[in-house]
Design a protein around this motif. Structure first.
Motif, PDB file in Angstrom:
ATOM      1  N   ASP A  79       0.851  -1.190   0.000  1.00  0.00           N
ATOM      2  CA  ASP A  79       0.000   0.000   0.000  1.00  0.00           C
ATOM      3  C   ASP A  79       0.890   1.245   0.000  1.00  0.00           C
ATOM      4  OD1 ASP A  79      -1.938   1.907   0.183  1.00  0.00           O
ATOM      5  OD2 ASP A  79      -2.641   1.360   2.179  1.00  0.00           O
ATOM      6  N   MET A  80       1.414   1.571  -1.166  1.00  0.00           N
ATOM      7  CA  MET A  80       2.332   2.699  -1.262  1.00  0.00           C
ATOM      8  C   MET A  80       1.617   4.035  -1.406  1.00  0.00           C
ATOM      9  SD  MET A  80       5.674   1.406  -3.409  1.00  0.00           S
ATOM     10  CE  MET A  80       4.835   0.689  -4.823  1.00  0.00           C
ATOM     11  N   TYR A  81       0.276   4.026  -1.383  1.00  0.00           N
ATOM     12  CA  TYR A  81      -0.476   5.264  -1.564  1.00  0.00           C
ATOM     13  C   TYR A  81      -0.816   5.948  -0.235  1.00  0.00           C
ATOM     14  CZ  TYR A  81      -4.369   8.410  -2.524  1.00  0.00           C
ATOM     15  OH  TYR A  81      -5.195   9.497  -2.575  1.00  0.00           O
ATOM     16  N   ASP A  82      -1.627   5.302   0.608  1.00  0.00           N
ATOM     17  CA  ASP A  82      -2.070   6.000   1.817  1.00  0.00           C
ATOM     18  C   ASP A  82      -1.591   5.369   3.122  1.00  0.00           C
ATOM     19  OD1 ASP A  82      -3.636   3.760   1.834  1.00  0.00           O
ATOM     20  OD2 ASP A  82      -5.555   4.808   1.647  1.00  0.00           O
ATOM     21  N   TYR A  83      -0.710   4.391   3.043  1.00  0.00           N
ATOM     22  CA  TYR A  83      -0.133   3.826   4.266  1.00  0.00           C
ATOM     23  C   TYR A  83       1.023   4.725   4.702  1.00  0.00           C
ATOM     24  CZ  TYR A  83       1.829   0.415   7.532  1.00  0.00           C
ATOM     25  OH  TYR A  83       2.296  -0.222   8.653  1.00  0.00           O
ATOM     26  N   SER A  84       0.965   5.210   5.937  1.00  0.00           N
ATOM     27  CA  SER A  84       1.955   6.197   6.374  1.00  0.00           C
ATOM     28  C   SER A  84       2.332   6.016   7.837  1.00  0.00           C
ATOM     29  CB  SER A  84       1.406   7.624   6.144  1.00  0.00           C
ATOM     30  OG  SER A  84       2.328   8.594   6.562  1.00  0.00           O
ATOM     31  N   PRO A  85       3.111   4.973   8.149  1.00  0.00           N
ATOM     32  CA  PRO A  85       3.605   4.837   9.532  1.00  0.00           C
ATOM     33  C   PRO A  85       4.521   6.003   9.874  1.00  0.00           C
ATOM     34  CG  PRO A  85       4.705   3.286   8.071  1.00  0.00           C
ATOM     35  CD  PRO A  85       3.604   3.911   7.268  1.00  0.00           C
ATOM     36  N   GLN A  86       4.523   6.430  11.117  1.00  0.00           N
ATOM     37  CA  GLN A  86       5.275   7.627  11.494  1.00  0.00           C
ATOM     38  C   GLN A  86       6.776   7.538  11.199  1.00  0.00           C
ATOM     39  OE1 GLN A  86       4.560   9.569  15.188  1.00  0.00           O
ATOM     40  NE2 GLN A  86       2.523  10.202  14.543  1.00  0.00           N
ATOM     41  N   PRO A  87       7.428   6.380  11.407  1.00  0.00           N
ATOM     42  CA  PRO A  87       8.855   6.315  11.048  1.00  0.00           C
ATOM     43  C   PRO A  87       9.093   6.583   9.559  1.00  0.00           C
ATOM     44  CG  PRO A  87       8.294   4.515  12.513  1.00  0.00           C
ATOM     45  CD  PRO A  87       6.997   5.160  12.113  1.00  0.00           C
ATOM     46  N   ALA A  88       8.186   6.110   8.715  1.00  0.00           N
ATOM     47  CA  ALA A  88       8.328   6.342   7.274  1.00  0.00           C
ATOM     48  C   ALA A  88       8.145   7.818   6.953  1.00  0.00           C
ATOM     49  CB  ALA A  88       7.313   5.501   6.502  1.00  0.00           C
ATOM     50  N   TYR A  89       7.199   8.467   7.634  1.00  0.00           N
ATOM     51  CA  TYR A  89       6.976   9.895   7.392  1.00  0.00           C
ATOM     52  C   TYR A  89       8.172  10.720   7.865  1.00  0.00           C
ATOM     53  CZ  TYR A  89       4.725  14.430   7.140  1.00  0.00           C
ATOM     54  OH  TYR A  89       4.437  15.723   6.809  1.00  0.00           O
ATOM     55  N   LEU A  90       8.728  10.347   9.006  1.00  0.00           N
ATOM     56  CA  LEU A  90       9.908  11.046   9.519  1.00  0.00           C
ATOM     57  C   LEU A  90      11.085  10.888   8.558  1.00  0.00           C
ATOM     58  CD1 LEU A  90      11.243  12.633  11.804  1.00  0.00           C
ATOM     59  CD2 LEU A  90      11.760  10.458  12.922  1.00  0.00           C
ATOM     60  N   LEU A  91      11.226   9.697   8.012  1.00  0.00           N
ATOM     61  CA  LEU A  91      12.286   9.420   7.045  1.00  0.00           C
ATOM     62  C   LEU A  91      12.110  10.274   5.792  1.00  0.00           C
ATOM     63  CD1 LEU A  91      14.695   7.433   6.905  1.00  0.00           C
ATOM     64  CD2 LEU A  91      13.203   5.865   5.645  1.00  0.00           C
ATOM     65  N   LEU A  92      10.877  10.408   5.328  1.00  0.00           N
ATOM     66  CA  LEU A  92      10.567  11.240   4.161  1.00  0.00           C
ATOM     67  C   LEU A  92      10.992  12.690   4.398  1.00  0.00           C
ATOM     68  CD1 LEU A  92       9.032  12.295   1.626  1.00  0.00           C
ATOM     69  CD2 LEU A  92       6.930  12.139   2.991  1.00  0.00           C
ATOM     70  N   SER A 112      10.042  17.576  -5.883  1.00  0.00           N
ATOM     71  CA  SER A 112       8.633  17.763  -6.250  1.00  0.00           C
ATOM     72  C   SER A 112       7.777  16.602  -5.744  1.00  0.00           C
ATOM     73  CB  SER A 112       8.493  17.911  -7.764  1.00  0.00           C
ATOM     74  OG  SER A 112       8.930  16.744  -8.441  1.00  0.00           O
ATOM     75  N   CYS A 113       8.267  15.383  -5.896  1.00  0.00           N
ATOM     76  CA  CYS A 113       7.514  14.206  -5.449  1.00  0.00           C
ATOM     77  C   CYS A 113       7.460  14.110  -3.929  1.00  0.00           C
ATOM     78  CB  CYS A 113       8.138  12.935  -6.019  1.00  0.00           C
ATOM     79  SG  CYS A 113       8.029  12.767  -7.810  1.00  0.00           S
ATOM     80  N   PHE A 114       8.598  14.319  -3.284  1.00  0.00           N
ATOM     81  CA  PHE A 114       8.671  14.202  -1.836  1.00  0.00           C
ATOM     82  C   PHE A 114       7.905  15.324  -1.132  1.00  0.00           C
ATOM     83  CE2 PHE A 114      12.493  11.292  -0.744  1.00  0.00           C
ATOM     84  CZ  PHE A 114      12.089  10.372  -1.688  1.00  0.00           C
ATOM     85  N   THR A 115       7.930  16.536  -1.697  1.00  0.00           N
ATOM     86  CA  THR A 115       7.210  17.652  -1.074  1.00  0.00           C
ATOM     87  C   THR A 115       5.709  17.394  -1.079  1.00  0.00           C
ATOM     88  OG1 THR A 115       8.926  19.248  -1.711  1.00  0.00           O
ATOM     89  CG2 THR A 115       6.748  20.132  -1.191  1.00  0.00           C
ATOM     90  N   TYR A 116       5.201  16.907  -2.212  1.00  0.00           N
ATOM     91  CA  TYR A 116       3.770  16.571  -2.279  1.00  0.00           C
ATOM     92  C   TYR A 116       3.425  15.521  -1.230  1.00  0.00           C
ATOM     93  CZ  TYR A 116      -0.703  14.837  -4.013  1.00  0.00           C
ATOM     94  OH  TYR A 116      -2.021  14.446  -4.103  1.00  0.00           O
ATOM     95  N   ALA A 117       4.251  14.490  -1.109  1.00  0.00           N
ATOM     96  CA  ALA A 117       3.988  13.426  -0.139  1.00  0.00           C
ATOM     97  C   ALA A 117       4.039  13.953   1.300  1.00  0.00           C
ATOM     98  CB  ALA A 117       5.002  12.298  -0.324  1.00  0.00           C
ATOM     99  N   ALA A 118       5.011  14.819   1.575  1.00  0.00           N
ATOM    100  CA  ALA A 118       5.177  15.336   2.936  1.00  0.00           C
ATOM    101  C   ALA A 118       4.000  16.198   3.372  1.00  0.00           C
ATOM    102  CB  ALA A 118       6.476  16.130   3.033  1.00  0.00           C
ATOM    103  N   PHE A 119       3.454  16.991   2.448  1.00  0.00           N
ATOM    104  CA  PHE A 119       2.398  17.934   2.822  1.00  0.00           C
ATOM    105  C   PHE A 119       0.985  17.377   2.629  1.00  0.00           C
ATOM    106  CE2 PHE A 119       6.011  20.711   2.692  1.00  0.00           C
ATOM    107  CZ  PHE A 119       5.738  21.670   3.660  1.00  0.00           C
ATOM    108  N   THR A 120       0.852  16.231   1.999  1.00  0.00           N
ATOM    109  CA  THR A 120      -0.466  15.612   1.861  1.00  0.00           C
ATOM    110  C   THR A 120      -0.592  14.319   2.664  1.00  0.00           C
ATOM    111  OG1 THR A 120       0.169  14.301  -0.093  1.00  0.00           O
ATOM    112  CG2 THR A 120      -0.690  16.543  -0.472  1.00  0.00           C
TER     113      THR A 120
END
Length: 251
Positions: free
Chosen positions: A74-87, A122-130
């Motif tokens: 689930d690479m779309y809306d699965y967002s564990p906090q360690p993964a978000y911090l890594l991003l 561009s890709c990472f910024t969209y992911a970080a803010f959405t």
């Protein structure tokens, strides 16, 4: 408070952290050949910070997927906090590195790095803010495992150490990780996006970015193979073996 509520602070904190890492690395002596040239000195310092980023992000991304295997499905809306911090941590580095290249007057010599950074940012910024595609960015950070060896290769070329045993060992590890971690991760993400092209929001944007990056890395892979395993000349003199002063990313 959820990490996703403060992406700006996380990204800024990461950029400052990597800036400080660069300052700390200046205390480590560099080869005399590098130290006597201003451009080589900047490139050595820039690549040294890049290796730290690759070591931390590459190993952390692999560990994150091991701990949260749903990232792969689930690479779309699965967002564990360690993964978000890594991003956010990686995004901060890319902003800092792009600024360093531009402000140091190395933009023209390092345009390939800047082009890559622009696509990633561009890709990472969209992911970080959405909060979307966070798991996908974790898989994308698998490429940093290969970047460890890519950056090591460039450091060795900077000090004209292409004939060293370390360079010979590194070139095989570089190709092995290029295929398994860089091409493998990119093609896996591309397949996921292609399978969901008309289903997921912004999938076409990400697919276009990934396709562009895929073309670039395939060209660079060809250049790596040609330069390290099929050199165009057997001549081993300084003219052929020296690092190109006018270009950051060399064959």
């Amino acid at each position: 408070m959820s990490l996703s509520q403060s992406p700006t602070l996380l990204v800024l904190g990461s950029a400052v952290t990597f800036l400080l890492v660069g300052r700390l690395l200046r205390a480590i002596p560099m080869p005399k050949l590098v130290a006597k040239d201003r451009t080589r000195t900047w490139r050595w310092r820039n690549l040294s910070v890049s290796i730290v980023h690759s070591l931390v992000m590459g190993t952390s991304a692999v560990l994150c997927v091991f701990l949260y295997p749903d990232i792969l499905t689930d690479m779309y809306d699965y967002s564990p906090q360690p993964a978000y911090l890594l991003l956010c941590a990686s995004l901060g580095y890319f902003y800092m590195d792009a600024a360093d290249i531009i402000l140091s007057g190395q933009a023209s010599a390092s345009w390939e790095f800047l082009f890559h950074h622009a696509l990633v940012i561009s890709c990472f910024t969209y992911a970080a803010f959405t909060g979307l595609y966070v798991a996908g960015t974790t898989v994308a950070l698998f490429v940093e495992v290969n970047s460890i060896f890519l950056h090591t290769r460039l450091l060795l070329k900077l000090c004209n150490a292409q004939d060293s045993a370390l360079y010979r060992v590194n070139r095989y590890l570089n190709i092995l990780t290029f295929v398994s971690f860089r091409l493998g991760a990119h093609f896996f993400i591309t397949w996921f996006l292609l399978s969901n092209l008309w289903i997921l929001p912004k999938a076409t944007f990400y697919f276009g970015a990934m396709t562009t990056i895929n073309i670039v890395i395939l060209i660079y892979f060809y250049r790596l193979i040609r330069a390290d395993f099929f050199p165009r000349s057997r001549f081993q003199g300084n003219t052929m073996r020296s690092y190109d002063e006018n270009k950051f990313l060399n064959d």
